[in-house]
Design a protein around this motif. Sequence first.
Motif, PDB file in Angstrom:
ATOM      1  N   LYS A   1     -10.545   4.771 -15.578  1.00  0.00           N
ATOM      2  CA  LYS A   1     -10.241   5.026 -14.204  1.00  0.00           C
ATOM      3  C   LYS A   1      -8.824   4.717 -13.903  1.00  0.00           C
ATOM      4  CE  LYS A   1     -11.828   3.466  -9.540  1.00  0.00           C
ATOM      5  NZ  LYS A   1     -12.661   2.710  -8.814  1.00  0.00           N
ATOM      6  N   ALA A   2      -8.141   3.808 -14.608  1.00  0.00           N
ATOM      7  CA  ALA A   2      -6.578   2.957 -14.401  1.00  0.00           C
ATOM      8  C   ALA A   2      -5.840   4.174 -14.957  1.00  0.00           C
ATOM      9  CB  ALA A   2      -6.642   1.777 -15.096  1.00  0.00           C
ATOM     10  N   ARG A   3      -6.292   4.678 -16.026  1.00  0.00           N
ATOM     11  CA  ARG A   3      -5.358   5.716 -16.329  1.00  0.00           C
ATOM     12  C   ARG A   3      -5.130   7.056 -15.482  1.00  0.00           C
ATOM     13  NH1 ARG A   3      -7.909   5.100 -21.641  1.00  0.00           N
ATOM     14  NH2 ARG A   3      -9.181   7.186 -21.387  1.00  0.00           N
ATOM     15  N   LYS A   4      -6.301   7.367 -15.103  1.00  0.00           N
ATOM     16  CA  LYS A   4      -6.511   8.336 -14.003  1.00  0.00           C
ATOM     17  C   LYS A   4      -5.675   7.979 -12.782  1.00  0.00           C
ATOM     18  CE  LYS A   4      -9.817  11.352 -11.537  1.00  0.00           C
ATOM     19  NZ  LYS A   4     -11.140  11.492 -11.116  1.00  0.00           N
ATOM     20  N   ASN A   5      -5.667   6.801 -12.272  1.00  0.00           N
ATOM     21  CA  ASN A   5      -4.964   6.465 -11.234  1.00  0.00           C
ATOM     22  C   ASN A   5      -3.297   6.350 -11.445  1.00  0.00           C
ATOM     23  OD1 ASN A   5      -4.473   5.396  -8.483  1.00  0.00           O
ATOM     24  ND2 ASN A   5      -4.489   3.015  -9.563  1.00  0.00           N
ATOM     25  N   ASP A   6      -3.188   6.029 -12.748  1.00  0.00           N
ATOM     26  CA  ASP A   6      -1.743   5.927 -13.254  1.00  0.00           C
ATOM     27  C   ASP A   6      -1.080   7.296 -13.117  1.00  0.00           C
ATOM     28  OD1 ASP A   6      -1.686   3.189 -13.313  1.00  0.00           O
ATOM     29  OD2 ASP A   6      -1.932   3.239 -15.608  1.00  0.00           O
ATOM     30  N   GLU A   7      -1.970   8.218 -13.571  1.00  0.00           N
ATOM     31  CA  GLU A   7      -1.434   9.685 -13.754  1.00  0.00           C
ATOM     32  C   GLU A   7      -1.301  10.151 -12.567  1.00  0.00           C
ATOM     33  OE1 GLU A   7      -3.470  13.721 -15.156  1.00  0.00           O
ATOM     34  OE2 GLU A   7      -3.917  12.037 -16.642  1.00  0.00           O
TER      35      GLU A   7
ATOM     36  N   LEU B   1      -6.310  14.399   6.221  1.00  0.00           N
ATOM     37  CA  LEU B   1      -7.329  13.271   5.658  1.00  0.00           C
ATOM     38  C   LEU B   1      -7.629  13.406   4.243  1.00  0.00           C
ATOM     39  CD1 LEU B   1      -9.789  12.970   8.270  1.00  0.00           C
ATOM     40  CD2 LEU B   1      -8.178  11.303   7.829  1.00  0.00           C
ATOM     41  N   LYS B   2      -7.679  14.679   3.448  1.00  0.00           N
ATOM     42  CA  LYS B   2      -7.613  14.671   2.358  1.00  0.00           C
ATOM     43  C   LYS B   2      -6.510  13.904   1.538  1.00  0.00           C
ATOM     44  CE  LYS B   2      -7.193  18.089  -1.368  1.00  0.00           C
ATOM     45  NZ  LYS B   2      -6.899  19.686  -1.608  1.00  0.00           N
ATOM     46  N   TRP B   3      -5.542  14.362   1.713  1.00  0.00           N
ATOM     47  CA  TRP B   3      -4.112  13.985   1.199  1.00  0.00           C
ATOM     48  C   TRP B   3      -3.889  12.405   1.374  1.00  0.00           C
ATOM     49  CZ3 TRP B   3      -3.080  16.647  -2.744  1.00  0.00           C
ATOM     50  CH2 TRP B   3      -3.240  18.019  -2.832  1.00  0.00           C
ATOM     51  N   PHE B   4      -4.542  11.896   2.631  1.00  0.00           N
ATOM     52  CA  PHE B   4      -3.941  10.452   3.089  1.00  0.00           C
ATOM     53  C   PHE B   4      -5.046   9.793   2.318  1.00  0.00           C
ATOM     54  CE2 PHE B   4      -5.199   6.713   5.595  1.00  0.00           C
ATOM     55  CZ  PHE B   4      -4.054   6.149   5.569  1.00  0.00           C
ATOM     56  N   ARG B   5      -6.306  10.163   2.058  1.00  0.00           N
ATOM     57  CA  ARG B   5      -7.170   9.328   1.257  1.00  0.00           C
ATOM     58  C   ARG B   5      -6.754   9.155  -0.117  1.00  0.00           C
ATOM     59  NH1 ARG B   5     -11.319  13.078   3.618  1.00  0.00           N
ATOM     60  NH2 ARG B   5     -11.972  11.964   5.578  1.00  0.00           N
ATOM     61  N   LYS B   6      -6.035  10.027  -0.670  1.00  0.00           N
ATOM     62  CA  LYS B   6      -5.702   9.691  -2.004  1.00  0.00           C
ATOM     63  C   LYS B   6      -4.704   8.739  -2.226  1.00  0.00           C
ATOM     64  CE  LYS B   6      -6.169  14.454  -3.827  1.00  0.00           C
ATOM     65  NZ  LYS B   6      -6.673  14.314  -4.878  1.00  0.00           N
ATOM     66  N   ILE B   7      -3.894   8.212  -1.224  1.00  0.00           N
ATOM     67  CA  ILE B   7      -2.985   7.206  -1.155  1.00  0.00           C
ATOM     68  C   ILE B   7      -3.351   5.923  -0.254  1.00  0.00           C
ATOM     69  CG2 ILE B   7      -0.689   8.726  -1.643  1.00  0.00           C
ATOM     70  CD1 ILE B   7      -0.360   8.296   1.352  1.00  0.00           C
ATOM     71  N   SER B   8      -4.497   5.897   0.422  1.00  0.00           N
ATOM     72  CA  SER B   8      -4.739   4.963   1.329  1.00  0.00           C
ATOM     73  C   SER B   8      -5.325   3.816   0.623  1.00  0.00           C
ATOM     74  CB  SER B   8      -5.620   5.352   2.436  1.00  0.00           C
ATOM     75  OG  SER B   8      -6.902   5.705   1.751  1.00  0.00           O
ATOM     76  N   GLN B   9      -6.065   3.902  -0.511  1.00  0.00           N
ATOM     77  CA  GLN B   9      -6.417   2.645  -1.087  1.00  0.00           C
ATOM     78  C   GLN B   9      -5.518   2.192  -2.387  1.00  0.00           C
ATOM     79  OE1 GLN B   9      -8.893   0.779   0.399  1.00  0.00           O
ATOM     80  NE2 GLN B   9      -8.738   2.271   1.966  1.00  0.00           N
TER      81      GLN B   9
ATOM     82  N   GLY C   1       0.894  -1.288   0.072  1.00  0.00           N
ATOM     83  CA  GLY C   1       0.110   0.033  -0.067  1.00  0.00           C
ATOM     84  C   GLY C   1       0.860   1.215  -0.056  1.00  0.00           C
ATOM     85  N   LEU C   2       0.422   2.209  -0.886  1.00  0.00           N
ATOM     86  CA  LEU C   2       1.186   3.448  -0.672  1.00  0.00           C
ATOM     87  C   LEU C   2       1.394   3.903   0.516  1.00  0.00           C
ATOM     88  CD1 LEU C   2      -0.071   5.162  -4.125  1.00  0.00           C
ATOM     89  CD2 LEU C   2       1.674   3.697  -3.719  1.00  0.00           C
ATOM     90  N   LYS C   3       0.358   3.785   1.396  1.00  0.00           N
ATOM     91  CA  LYS C   3       0.274   4.773   2.673  1.00  0.00           C
ATOM     92  C   LYS C   3       1.290   4.038   3.549  1.00  0.00           C
ATOM     93  CE  LYS C   3      -3.230   1.640   4.735  1.00  0.00           C
ATOM     94  NZ  LYS C   3      -2.794   0.557   4.177  1.00  0.00           N
ATOM     95  N   ASP C   4       1.883   2.698   3.169  1.00  0.00           N
ATOM     96  CA  ASP C   4       2.673   1.844   3.998  1.00  0.00           C
ATOM     97  C   ASP C   4       4.245   2.445   3.962  1.00  0.00           C
ATOM     98  OD1 ASP C   4       1.070   0.146   5.068  1.00  0.00           O
ATOM     99  OD2 ASP C   4       0.806  -0.998   3.260  1.00  0.00           O
ATOM    100  N   PHE C   5       4.563   3.215   2.840  1.00  0.00           N
ATOM    101  CA  PHE C   5       5.935   3.808   2.565  1.00  0.00           C
ATOM    102  C   PHE C   5       5.998   5.223   2.129  1.00  0.00           C
ATOM    103  CE2 PHE C   5       4.784   2.443  -1.620  1.00  0.00           C
ATOM    104  CZ  PHE C   5       5.410   3.097  -2.488  1.00  0.00           C
TER     105      PHE C   5
END
Length: 164
Positions: free
Chosen positions: A123-129, A86-94, A72-76
């Motif tokens: 959706k995947a392209r947005k996530n990749d970006e 919380l706004k910024w954490f949510r962007k990486i938490s999942q 998980g991105l939140k792990d490193f």
Amino acid sequence: MSNLNQVRLFTIDHIYVLLSLLLIIILLIILHRNKAFPYKTTYLLTKNESVFYNTLKPVCDKYGYVICPKVGLKDFITVTGKKDYLKWFRKISQKHVDFLICDENLKPLMAIELDDSSHELKKARKNDEFKNKLYKHLNFPLVRIKSARYYRYQDLDSIISKIK
């Protein structure tokens, strides 16, 4: 004699009723158990990810690196600001990275994403970006590798050898 037959029929009827009730109870227990915890263990990696991992492992072993799959991105990655935390954490938490290459002390050195056909979806392209921008901002190496049936040791070695 007819009374004896009536007793036997009465007993057989009771046995059928009891067996039916027992069957219903067993079915209810099984259904309830599945609803209580509808989980099972599975493989950590897909077949394609396993093929990649098995090719990457000897390369990383050569350099003394450790492969951590599906981290998980939140792990490193840490949110540094307290404002809108919380706004910024949510962007990486999942979100996760497919493979995180670490040194022997588990310090992250490089992220690797395997891009299969699902990465062509909007959706995947947005996530990749988002991930591309994030890693660039962190000045953290991100390597995207096109998903394939097999991977060459030499190709992966040329990528891993560039880790500083």
